[in-house]
Design a protein around this motif. Structure first.
Motif, mmCIF file in Angstrom:
data_model
loop_
_atom_site.group_PDB
_atom_site.id
_atom_site.type_symbol
_atom_site.label_atom_id
_atom_site.label_comp_id
_atom_site.label_asym_id
_atom_site.label_seq_id
_atom_site.Cartn_x
_atom_site.Cartn_y
_atom_site.Cartn_z
ATOM 1 N N MET B 81 0.806 -1.146 -0.052
ATOM 2 C CA MET B 81 -0.032 0.128 0.025
ATOM 3 C C MET B 81 0.806 1.241 -0.118
ATOM 4 S SD MET B 81 -3.480 -1.055 2.015
ATOM 5 C CE MET B 81 -3.044 -1.267 3.754
ATOM 6 N N GLY B 87 0.973 6.038 0.963
ATOM 7 C CA GLY B 87 0.794 5.537 2.080
ATOM 8 C C GLY B 87 1.783 5.651 3.148
ATOM 9 N N MET B 90 0.489 8.496 5.033
ATOM 10 C CA MET B 90 -0.814 8.110 5.836
ATOM 11 C C MET B 90 -0.261 7.427 7.140
ATOM 12 S SD MET B 90 -3.274 6.276 3.233
ATOM 13 C CE MET B 90 -4.384 5.406 4.266
ATOM 14 N N ILE B 91 0.961 6.554 6.970
ATOM 15 C CA ILE B 91 1.385 5.640 7.979
ATOM 16 C C ILE B 91 2.121 6.792 9.190
ATOM 17 C CG2 ILE B 91 3.505 4.304 8.681
ATOM 18 C CD1 ILE B 91 1.387 2.558 8.156
ATOM 19 N N VAL B 94 -0.878 8.512 11.142
ATOM 20 C CA VAL B 94 -1.358 7.911 12.248
ATOM 21 C C VAL B 94 -0.229 7.350 13.120
ATOM 22 C CG1 VAL B 94 -3.274 6.682 11.069
ATOM 23 C CG2 VAL B 94 -1.058 5.517 10.870
ATOM 24 N N MET B 95 1.152 7.294 12.915
ATOM 25 C CA MET B 95 1.848 6.941 13.974
ATOM 26 C C MET B 95 2.282 8.286 14.812
ATOM 27 S SD MET B 95 5.006 5.446 11.704
ATOM 28 C CE MET B 95 6.468 5.905 12.705
#
Lengths: 159, 159, 159
Positions: B81, B87, B90-91, B94-95
């Motif tokens: 992804m 990707g 996004m990661i 959220v991290m």
């Protein structure tokens, strides 16, 4: 002096073929009386998802991850020759023909054989996965739980 | 008889998520008093690159590799992804939200915890990377250096 | 008390660079007097294929897999920066320049050093590969053969 042997696998990958390899080695090791743990982290968590959609409160990005990631073992793609989903169909077809166990059955067998399936709580947070979205027989833990198993083991793999 | 435990990781992959997994396990093991080594080879070397361009004499192909490969941990893509770079964004988002450490901080922590970071000299040659392009706290070695660490260890992973 | 050390590698990947890493570690370990086994499964079997087409009776899907998968080590792609086959050419070019051994030579060296090369019979069935399509010096076995080697080893890797 026949000490208990131990196999500990980190399943990081969300690919059907890699998860199959992990579960075949794990089930084999359990059959040889190893104490076996599979620690599911990142995309490997998808192997533990239930296949129906589960309602749960999530942030926007977590919801997107949840939608885009495969719901359960049967929906995962291949690491090579995936061909937009044709590859998994082909592999499952030849597996059936050669009477190889599909991944969901390998997971069931692992549970029957008391293989410890751990879901990594840290990456569940990141990917927005809640416990009710995962199979019932799953344990939860972090890197400490993993190291506790791995450091006394003989076969340690990262897949 | 409390023998020193040892964790040795080959970081082959140049993916952000895989490198994160490597550094999380490594930092966890160091916290549990393991002696820890991460041996960076092939694309895993990119995690050790400084983020600014460094002048250095190179052949044409080596220059191309140097340009195309990510400069440092923060610029690496995802193994799944990736979505042309969305990707990783996004990661990382959220991290941040879940207060997980981004990769560059995980590397800093590893250095603070005296984890030995080795860069594989053979693949540095192949990819045309020079020592001045890599972080200061890096050691250099080949397969012999790796095996020297790995053969006495408990947790050996290839990521 | 200088016990025989053991290195056991599962080569799952069909990527040129990953197979190179596997064979470099394996050859290094053999040079340090380890007993070394490489267990080839799934796409890693391609490293053991002869480079000429071999006649053999196959089902339709098995024939397709056989055609689409690379015939032998020299035809495998890269795990990253493959660029439709340009990547492997670039890597081989810089390898020649830096006098690094190409993969087929690394495999020959492994055979000379008595490294045990095992082909996984279960995945050979799935991918429709027959023994006459693989190199002469290959042994055959399943997960039990793998575990037999791995559980007494020091260095266990999944590549």
């Amino acid at each position: 002096m026949t000490e208990q042997k131990k196999t500990t696998i980190v399943l990081f990958s969300g690919d059907y073929d890699k998860a199959m390899a992990a579960y075949i080695i794990a089930n084999g090791a359990a059959a040889y009386d190893h104490e076996v743990t599979i620690f599911h982290t990142f995309w490997g968590l998808n192997a533990l998802r239930k296949d129906e959609p589960i309602q749960s409160k999530k942030g926007f990005l977590e919801k997107m991850f949840g939608k885009m990631m495969p719901r359960g073992a049967d929906k995962m793609g291949l690491s090579q020759m995936n061909f937009a989903g044709m590859g998994p169909k082909m592999i499952k077809h030849v597996m059936k023909k050669h009477q190889a166990m599909p991944l969901p059955e390998l997971i069931d067998l692992a549970i029957e054989q008391d293989i410890k399936l751990i879901a990594c709580t840290m990456t569940m947070d990141l990917l927005g996965l809640s416990q009710k979205e995962l199979l019932e027989d799953v344990d939860y833990g972090g890197v400490a739980a993993y190291l506790g198993e791995a450091q006394d083991g003989q076969v340690n793999l990262f897949i």
